[in-house]
Design a protein around this motif. Structure first.
Motif, PDB file in Angstrom:
ATOM      1  N   THR A 139       0.828  -1.202   0.000  1.00 25.88           N
ATOM      2  CA  THR A 139       0.000   0.000   0.000  1.00 25.88           C
ATOM      3  C   THR A 139       0.858   1.247   0.000  1.00 25.88           C
ATOM      4  O   THR A 139       0.597   2.214  -0.744  1.00 25.88           O
ATOM      5  CB  THR A 139      -0.930  -0.003   1.223  1.00 25.88           C
ATOM      6  N   TRP A 140       1.918   1.231   0.828  1.00 22.13           N
ATOM      7  CA  TRP A 140       2.803   2.386   0.874  1.00 22.13           C
ATOM      8  C   TRP A 140       3.506   2.601  -0.454  1.00 22.13           C
ATOM      9  O   TRP A 140       3.627   3.739  -0.930  1.00 22.13           O
ATOM     10  CB  TRP A 140       3.831   2.195   1.987  1.00 22.13           C
ATOM     11  N   GLU A 159       1.046   4.021  -3.024  1.00 18.90           N
ATOM     12  CA  GLU A 159       0.782   5.437  -2.763  1.00 18.90           C
ATOM     13  C   GLU A 159       1.991   6.292  -3.144  1.00 18.90           C
ATOM     14  O   GLU A 159       1.828   7.402  -3.677  1.00 18.90           O
ATOM     15  CB  GLU A 159       0.441   5.635  -1.280  1.00 18.90           C
ATOM     16  N   GLU A 160       3.188   5.796  -2.878  1.00 21.19           N
ATOM     17  CA  GLU A 160       4.394   6.534  -3.250  1.00 21.19           C
ATOM     18  C   GLU A 160       4.510   6.655  -4.756  1.00 21.19           C
ATOM     19  O   GLU A 160       4.852   7.735  -5.282  1.00 21.19           O
ATOM     20  CB  GLU A 160       5.631   5.825  -2.681  1.00 21.19           C
ATOM     21  N   ARG A 218       2.025   6.565  -6.896  1.00 18.01           N
ATOM     22  CA  ARG A 218       0.995   7.494  -7.353  1.00 18.01           C
ATOM     23  C   ARG A 218       1.379   8.945  -7.053  1.00 18.01           C
ATOM     24  O   ARG A 218       1.109   9.852  -7.853  1.00 18.01           O
ATOM     25  CB  ARG A 218      -0.331   7.148  -6.690  1.00 18.01           C
ATOM     26  N   ARG A 219       1.976   9.176  -5.891  1.00 17.56           N
ATOM     27  CA  ARG A 219       2.389  10.536  -5.552  1.00 17.56           C
ATOM     28  C   ARG A 219       3.439  11.042  -6.535  1.00 17.56           C
ATOM     29  O   ARG A 219       3.356  12.175  -7.026  1.00 17.56           O
ATOM     30  CB  ARG A 219       2.952  10.575  -4.131  1.00 17.56           C
TER      31      ARG A 219
END
Length: 413
Positions: free
Chosen positions: A193-194, A197-198, A200-201
């Protein structure tokens, strides 16, 4: 050779169960049924004789079975699709609590030489539900579950004198190992998940830079044209009338680019503009002759790349660079990475393929998150993206189709 129809039906049924979220429930149920069958077989085949050293036959023999049935029912309920974490936290401790209750009920009885042991059904129920809680429930629920499971394992000392204080260390180790798979799954899920998200960021920041570059370029052109027209408007109105359609087209293109990308931009920050580049030259700059341990990179370009919108050209370049980088890192024994781009009035079609051995480009642990960024770029531009082992050749293949028009942007909102 004809396929075996019963196996085909079973495979289709398993796919349906997995799609609806019932596969975990089925696996848990099968394991518990096996535990129940083993426990029943042990109880029914027991034949105490003159040399029997266990506890004398009594109604207490069935307590481990009853405990396992209650704990197993709670485990199935906990594994049911859609079970919220709060309910899971309540169902989890049921299995170890009933084990403790059975141990207390067995404590006053005659244990014989070796006493009572936990049934396979009790062990399976505690193991499965402990890992479900460690995997999906809150940290507080996991701590409560760990305490209840440890207490249940230590309660074996009430069933048999052979498990005394000298065995506490082994029982605590067993309690810790009980939770290990669930904790590993929880950690891997959080790590993934991290990483997603990274990725995507970072992709949002990249898209923000691209948007800044495209819009700033187009709006700057509009401003320059308007400033020039102000000086000639009084002397030559015809020039102004002729320039208005070009200004309108430039404004529409900038607005279309914003509508395609602005939904993905959720973070503020300084946006450094990208340097201007020619797409064909930038793609050919990736060509390499290859070396020991590094595959050769070839680039083939067809069509009019200048007709592509700037955001589409930028996306093509970024996707090609990412795909080539992935192939260099992950393609086993690859000798060639080929980049092919075809462009026309309808859009761009990009393909990056390597000839790595087998599934040589499959990404190892922690890899493959660049694919998320490529897929997000294609989706934002209204295109399509696929990646995976090639069906008709060795190696890995990345393919993307990006539209050149603004049909997907429609009218204003």
């Amino acid at each position: 050779m004809p396929s075996w129809k019963p196996w085909g039906r079973a495979e289709a049924a398993m796919e349906t169960l997995a799609r609806k979220g019932f596969m975990l429930t089925v696996v848990v149920g099968v394991v518990l049924v096996l535990g129940l069958a083993t426990t029943l077989q042990e109880l029914l085949s027991r034949s105490p004789g003159p040399d029997w050293m266990g506890p004398p036959p009594s109604f207490r023999d069935w307590f481990p079975l009853y405990s396992g049935l209650i704990g197993g029912a709670a485990t199935v309920a906990a594994a049911w699709p859609g079970t919220p974490p709060r309910r899971l936290a309540l169902l989890g401790p049921v299995a170890p609590v009933v084990v403790v209750a059975a141990s207390v009920a067995l404590w006053p009885g005659d244990h014989g030489a070796y006493g009572y042991t936990m049934s396979i059904l009790e062990v399976f129920a505690m193991f499965l539900v402990a890992n479900l809680v460690a995997w999906h429930a809150s940290r507080r629920a996991a701590v409560v579950m760990a305490a209840a499971t440890t207490l249940a394992i230590l309660s074996q000392a009430l069933r048999s004198e052979g498990w005394g204080t000298d065995s506490v260390g082994w029982m605590l180790l067993l309690a810790t190992l009980t939770f290990l798979p669930g904790l590993v799954l929880r950690w891997r899920e959080r790590e993934r998940t991290w990483r997603v998200e990274e990725a995507r960021r970072e992709e949002r920041l990249s898209l923000a830079r691209d948007l800044h570059d495209v819009v700033a370029h187009q709006v700057s052109g509009i401003v320059v044209q308007v400033q020039a027209l102000r000086h000639v408007a009084d002397r030559d109105p015809a020039v102004v009338a002729a320039a208005l359609p070009q200004i309108e087209d430039a404004g529409a293109a900038a607005l279309a680019a914003m509508r395609r990308m602005v939904g993905a931009l959720r973070e503020e920050g300084d946006a450094a503009p990208l340097e201007a580049h020619d797409l064909a030259a930038a793609l050919r700059a990736m060509e390499e002759p290859g070396d020991i341990g590094r595959p050769r990179v070839e680039v083939a370009v067809e069509g009019d790349l200048g007709a592509l919108p700037e955001e589409t050209a930028s996306a093509v370049l970024r996707m090609a660079q990412e795909a080539v980088t992935n192939a260099r890192r992950h393609a086993r024994d690859a000798a060639l990475v080929r980049v092919e781009l075809a462009a026309d009035a309808s859009g761009a079609r990009l393909r990056v393929a390597d000839d790595g051995r087998g599934g040589g480009s499959a990404h190892g642990p922690g890899g493959g998150y660049g694919l998320i960024g490529m897929a997000e770029r294609a989706k934002l531009l209204g295109g399509s993206f696929t990646a995976g082992p090639a069906a008709d050749a060795p190696g890995w293949r990345v393919e993307a189709e990006l539209p050149a028009g603004t049909a997907g942007d429609g009218g204003g909102r």
